[in-house]
Design a protein around this motif. Sequence first.
Motif, PDB file in Angstrom:
ATOM      1  N   ARG A  27      -0.312 -69.858  22.423  1.00 22.40           N
ATOM      2  CA  ARG A  27      -0.549 -69.179  23.390  1.00 22.40           C
ATOM      3  C   ARG A  27       0.174 -69.374  24.769  1.00 22.40           C
ATOM      4  O   ARG A  27       0.222 -70.868  24.916  1.00 22.40           O
ATOM      5  CB  ARG A  27      -2.064 -69.008  23.866  1.00 22.40           C
ATOM      6  N   ASN A  28       0.833 -68.565  25.268  1.00 23.16           N
ATOM      7  CA  ASN A  28       1.412 -68.837  26.652  1.00 23.16           C
ATOM      8  C   ASN A  28       0.252 -68.695  27.609  1.00 23.16           C
ATOM      9  O   ASN A  28      -0.327 -67.799  28.008  1.00 23.16           O
ATOM     10  CB  ASN A  28       2.692 -67.542  27.049  1.00 23.16           C
ATOM     11  N   ASP A  51      -1.304 -65.380  28.858  1.00 22.76           N
ATOM     12  CA  ASP A  51      -2.331 -65.029  27.639  1.00 22.76           C
ATOM     13  C   ASP A  51      -1.572 -64.534  26.485  1.00 22.76           C
ATOM     14  O   ASP A  51      -2.580 -64.051  25.569  1.00 22.76           O
ATOM     15  CB  ASP A  51      -3.553 -64.373  28.196  1.00 22.76           C
ATOM     16  N   ASN A  52      -0.299 -64.244  26.539  1.00 24.38           N
ATOM     17  CA  ASN A  52       0.110 -63.594  25.391  1.00 24.38           C
ATOM     18  C   ASN A  52       0.087 -64.684  24.345  1.00 24.38           C
ATOM     19  O   ASN A  52       0.416 -66.009  24.415  1.00 24.38           O
ATOM     20  CB  ASN A  52       1.749 -63.397  25.569  1.00 24.38           C
ATOM     21  N   PHE A  53       0.020 -64.536  23.004  1.00 26.28           N
ATOM     22  CA  PHE A  53       0.167 -65.103  22.064  1.00 26.28           C
ATOM     23  C   PHE A  53       0.836 -64.734  20.736  1.00 26.28           C
ATOM     24  O   PHE A  53       1.063 -63.619  20.444  1.00 26.28           O
ATOM     25  CB  PHE A  53      -1.391 -65.861  21.422  1.00 26.28           C
ATOM     26  N   THR A  54       1.265 -65.619  19.883  1.00 23.97           N
ATOM     27  CA  THR A  54       1.802 -65.228  18.626  1.00 23.97           C
ATOM     28  C   THR A  54       1.386 -66.276  17.489  1.00 23.97           C
ATOM     29  O   THR A  54       0.770 -67.317  17.789  1.00 23.97           O
ATOM     30  CB  THR A  54       3.457 -65.369  18.889  1.00 23.97           C
ATOM     31  N   HIS A  55       1.691 -65.985  16.392  1.00 25.99           N
ATOM     32  CA  HIS A  55       1.411 -66.828  15.235  1.00 25.99           C
ATOM     33  C   HIS A  55       2.876 -67.348  14.482  1.00 25.99           C
ATOM     34  O   HIS A  55       3.778 -66.544  14.557  1.00 25.99           O
ATOM     35  CB  HIS A  55       0.468 -66.282  14.087  1.00 25.99           C
ATOM     36  N   LYS A 103      -1.665 -70.632  15.868  1.00 23.27           N
ATOM     37  CA  LYS A 103      -1.850 -69.596  17.127  1.00 23.27           C
ATOM     38  C   LYS A 103      -1.264 -70.335  18.115  1.00 23.27           C
ATOM     39  O   LYS A 103      -1.796 -71.305  18.621  1.00 23.27           O
ATOM     40  CB  LYS A 103      -3.221 -69.187  17.230  1.00 23.27           C
ATOM     41  N   ASP A 105      -3.787 -72.738  20.225  1.00 26.76           N
ATOM     42  CA  ASP A 105      -5.342 -72.362  20.287  1.00 26.76           C
ATOM     43  C   ASP A 105      -5.924 -72.376  19.002  1.00 26.76           C
ATOM     44  O   ASP A 105      -7.043 -72.735  19.042  1.00 26.76           O
ATOM     45  CB  ASP A 105      -5.328 -70.784  20.652  1.00 26.76           C
TER      46      ASP A 105
END
Length: 354
Positions: free
Chosen positions: A116-117, A121-125, A114, A98
Amino acid sequence: MSQDLKISKKKPTYSISEKLDAYLSNYNRNIDLPIFYSDLLRFQGSVVVYDKNDEDTLWVRVYYNDFEREEIDRSLKQVYSSLISDGGTSILKYLSVDAIDFCTFGNSKPFRIKVRNILNDNFTHFYVKSADASRVYGLELEQMLSPYQINFLVCKDTLIEEHITGIPGDEFIKTMLPECSSAEKSQIAKEFVKFNERCLIRLLGDMRSYNYVFVPTHDFDHVNFKIRAIDFDQQSFEGNLKIYRPQFFKENNKMVALVREKIQNESIDQYKIEERSIVAKRMISYHSRLNKLLDCMEADAISTPSHIERLKEDIYNYTMDLNFRKSKNMGEILKNALDFVKRNYEDVSLKRFQ
């Protein structure tokens, strides 16, 4: 008393030595990457990233031409799979890159990715940085000597780091600390004492408030706060011993005042002893791996001669242990510091290391 300590404005980048590279391979930290730090530097332009209060975050969001962006996204999703999962390709179709942000502040100038699944809509960095031996040593020591697990990968001149979640120290101190209850403030003060001691023991420098985070944990009817380092650039580099003690940075003045308000000197000494004992136990648990890492550090150059000379003299003046004066480099200084703590722990007569 806290003060405005002077830190080297531009710490040199130290390349990964062959010995350190072999160590990283042995412990599965080395990996073939499809993209490198230098590849991400080829962005076409950028826009400033503002926080929720419309203040400049010192990060910029970068963009690439369409042809390169497609390849970069695919490569970054593969890196994410290697860092977080098993490195397989089956999850890539569910991922979206993203944002790619670039930090213009500090030594490492990292990229923040970033991911995102798209299903939930779960995301991580995660971060892409230029590989620096100091930083790698700091990350490995964090894994072994702190209460926390940390995930990172290295390939040639590129370092991939997972994002460490938590509330930035400067933001917490400014906006959340005043709202904490008296009991919470006492617990936070205790954690700062232990964090201060842990940084000193393992020679992790520059723990100003924006270089660590507060991690809240809910336990029955109250919240516990832990303090966790997030920046490892200043591992065993500076010569001034105070730089390895968070209490001496002006950015931590409110934390120091909180300790004075909430904790008696006897309790401060008790918490220091507790932290030294915990670190000593971790050293015993990681005995073989830690020794191999220290062997790499002893054979490496990760600081300047003037810093080495000053630091070994500073620590000698605090401990009166002649082993520090005999140290030839930062690796030997750190090894002697850890041996000092372990020896006193094993003798059940811990001396003050402050």
